[in-house]
Design an enzyme around this catalytic site. Structure first.
Site, PDB file in Angstrom:
ATOM      1  N   HIS A  99       0.874  -1.171   0.000  1.00  0.00           N
ATOM      2  CA  HIS A  99       0.000   0.000   0.000  1.00  0.00           C
ATOM      3  C   HIS A  99       0.917   1.228   0.000  1.00  0.00           C
ATOM      4  O   HIS A  99       2.022   1.174   0.566  1.00  0.00           O
ATOM      5  CB  HIS A  99      -0.837   0.114   1.275  1.00  0.00           C
ATOM      6  CG  HIS A  99      -1.747  -1.021   1.567  1.00  0.00           C
ATOM      7  ND1 HIS A  99      -1.336  -2.176   2.171  1.00  0.00           N
ATOM      8  CD2 HIS A  99      -3.085  -1.152   1.392  1.00  0.00           C
ATOM      9  CE1 HIS A  99      -2.377  -2.984   2.339  1.00  0.00           C
ATOM     10  NE2 HIS A  99      -3.452  -2.395   1.875  1.00  0.00           N
ATOM     11  N   ASP A 102       2.388   1.917   3.333  1.00  0.00           N
ATOM     12  CA  ASP A 102       3.315   0.915   3.894  1.00  0.00           C
ATOM     13  C   ASP A 102       4.752   1.312   3.609  1.00  0.00           C
ATOM     14  O   ASP A 102       5.661   0.940   4.349  1.00  0.00           O
ATOM     15  CB  ASP A 102       3.153  -0.470   3.245  1.00  0.00           C
ATOM     16  CG  ASP A 102       1.758  -1.039   3.350  1.00  0.00           C
ATOM     17  OD1 ASP A 102       1.046  -0.658   4.280  1.00  0.00           O
ATOM     18  OD2 ASP A 102       1.413  -1.869   2.484  1.00  0.00           O
TER      19      ASP A 102
HETATM   20  C1  XLS Z   1      -7.732  -6.657   4.415  1.00  0.00           C
HETATM   21  C2  XLS Z   1      -7.207  -6.869   3.081  1.00  0.00           C
HETATM   22  C3  XLS Z   1      -6.053  -5.968   2.682  1.00  0.00           C
HETATM   23  C4  XLS Z   1      -5.865  -5.986   1.198  1.00  0.00           C
HETATM   24  C5  XLS Z   1      -5.063  -4.857   0.651  1.00  0.00           C
HETATM   25  O1  XLS Z   1      -8.491  -7.450   4.933  1.00  0.00           O
HETATM   26  O2  XLS Z   1      -6.879  -8.216   2.949  1.00  0.00           O
HETATM   27  O3  XLS Z   1      -4.898  -6.325   3.360  1.00  0.00           O
HETATM   28  O4  XLS Z   1      -5.286  -7.181   0.781  1.00  0.00           O
HETATM   29  O5  XLS Z   1      -5.611  -3.627   0.935  1.00  0.00           O
END
Ligand code: XLS
Ligand code: NI
Ligand code: NI
Length: 437
Positions: A99, A102
């Site tokens: 993200h 991140d």
């Molecule tokens: C949350 C999601 C998230 C997505 C990416 O439950 O799995 O981590 O994979 O935003």
């Protein structure tokens, strides 16, 4: 070096008791004509592996993810890149997912956040040189910041919608810059807490508008990969619009987005929706939309997204069965998984990935055996045999009418018994292929 005491993880085979070795993931081993490495493009999730330290609703971090730098600084962001690359190289992982927030600390002003994103993506790009590490997919975090409390594309606030659009634009820029194969929309807060304050139709149309603009922009900057929706039924919202694969596919078709999007199926999201992991993979595959997988597993005793590292071999086997039948993924297997909070040492990060990679490798081996064994396929083929000729073939060809079928039924009087489903027999076939010699 951040993981000094950890060697490059070798494959040692099923008999090995070395905790820092693969027992089943043997990258060069050929299964059904392709190497395991090709079948299983594994990815590291930046957020769980390099950012999350175990904080939950009742307590703070147990694991130290500072990597020797002060959190919230660009120095820390770069230390995470270094640690992440060392981690991936030691495990032989060739992809990562991220993200926007991140990879850099978010600033108060988006212009500064974007400047930081430029800086860190230069750094990551430099780091990628001379390695075989690539970006699987990028995404924008449009759920953590309080501005997104009512959603992003679904927000009641047009200003927040614009902010979300700006984040998507920049996350696409960075994804393309890093050569990402995909771009994910996980509708973190795209849903509602109560219908009393929510215009569902308006919100869903706005989400589609944001996605259309993302496709137009992405294609204009040379992004040729897939956009993905990652379905999830709830959490954080009580109801999320991308409930499951069937719902998300219907949404994409209704808005003319189905040519540009595929599904990113997360195991734990499928089970939260009341499905098996295999179900959502199958629904995606039969619609030509099986794109990528978020590899993890839930806990049937807990009703939330526990994001555990996959270890259930039935689950990974049936996942790989679907993936093999679909001809593979265009994306990969992203470990959207985290260590349990008490597993808080650097070695635990490696043990977790070894567990997950081995679980999928073993699933691949067993799924290939199920296909080679052929009994499941033969049974299914035979189960629908009545559609191969006569009236059945006419139904399949769409060459009959309700009147003709009614006349056929009159003639017949009553249909013959449609045949046993043989579930228990088939389950024993699965067990004998999984555990037999
Ligand atoms: C949350 C999601 C998230 C997505 C990416 O439950 O799995 O981590 O994979 O935003
Ligand atoms: Ni996910
Ligand atoms: Ni999830």
């Amino acid at each position: 070096m951040y993981f000094d005491n950890i060697p490059v993880i070798p494959y040692e085979g099923p008999q090995s008791k070395n905790p820092l070795a693969f027992k089943f993931y043997n990258p060069d081993q050929v299964i059904l004509g392709k190497t395991m490495r090709e079948h299983l493009p594994f990815a590291m999730a930046w957020w769980h592996n390099l950012c999350a330290g175990g904080t939950d609703m009742f307590g703070r971090d147990t694991a130290d993810k500072s990597f020797g730098a002060e959190k919230g600084t660009m120095e820390h962001a770069k230390a995470k890149v270094d640690a992440g690359f060392e981690f991936m190289q030691k495990l032989g992982i060739e992809y990562f997912c991220f993200h926007d927030v991140d990879i850099v600390p978010e600033a108060d002003d988006i212009k500064e956040t974007n400047r930081r994103l430029d800086e860190i993506s230069d750094y990551i790009l430099e780091k990628m040189k001379g390695t075989n590490i690539k970006c699987l997919w990028g995404t924008a975090n449009m759920f953590s910041n309080p501005r997104f409390m009512n959603g992003a594309g679904s927000s009641n606030s047009a200003d927040v919608f614009c902010f979300a659009a700006a984040q998507v634009k920049k996350a696409l820029d960075i994804t393309v810059k890093l050569g990402g194969k995909g771009y994910v929309f996980w509708g973190g807060r795209e849903g509602y807490e109560t219908l009393l304050n929510t215009d569902v139709k308006f919100e869903q149309e706005n989400i589609a508008k944001l996605m259309k603009m993302a496709v137009a922009y992405g294609r204009s900057i040379g992004f040729t990969g897939d956009f993905y929706i990652e379905p999830k039924p709830k959490e954080p919202m009580k109801h999320q619009y991308d409930f499951d694969a069937a719902t998300a596919i219907g949404f994409l078709k209704a808005h003319g987005l189905d040519k540009d999007f595929k599904m990113n199926i997360e195991a734990n999201h499928a089970t939260l929706a009341g499905h098996t992991f295999q179900h959502d993979l199958r629904i995606s595959a039969i619609n030509g939309m099986l794109g990528s997988v978020d590899a993890n597993q839930g806990d049937y005793l807990l009703g939330w997204d526990t994001d555990e590292f996959p270890y259930d071999i039935y689950e990974t086997t049936m996942c790989m069965y679907e993936v093999l039948k679909a001809g593979g993924l265009t994306g990969g297997f992203n470990f959207d998984s985290k260590n349990r909070r008490p597993s808080c040492t650097p070695e635990d990060m490696f043990y977790a990935y070894i567990l997950g990679m081995d679980a999928f490798a073993l699933g691949l081996i067993k799924a290939a055996k199920l296909i080679e064994d052929g009994r499941l396929d033969a049974f299914v083929e035979d189960r629908y045999a009545s559609y191969k000729s006569g009236i059945g073939a006419k139904i399949v060809a769409g060459e009959t009418t309700l009147e003709e079928l009614a006349a056929y039924a009159d003639e017949m009087g009553a249909p013959a018994q449609p045949g046993s489903g043989r579930q228990e027999y088939l389950e024993s076939v699965v067990n004998s292929v999984l555990f037999g010699l």
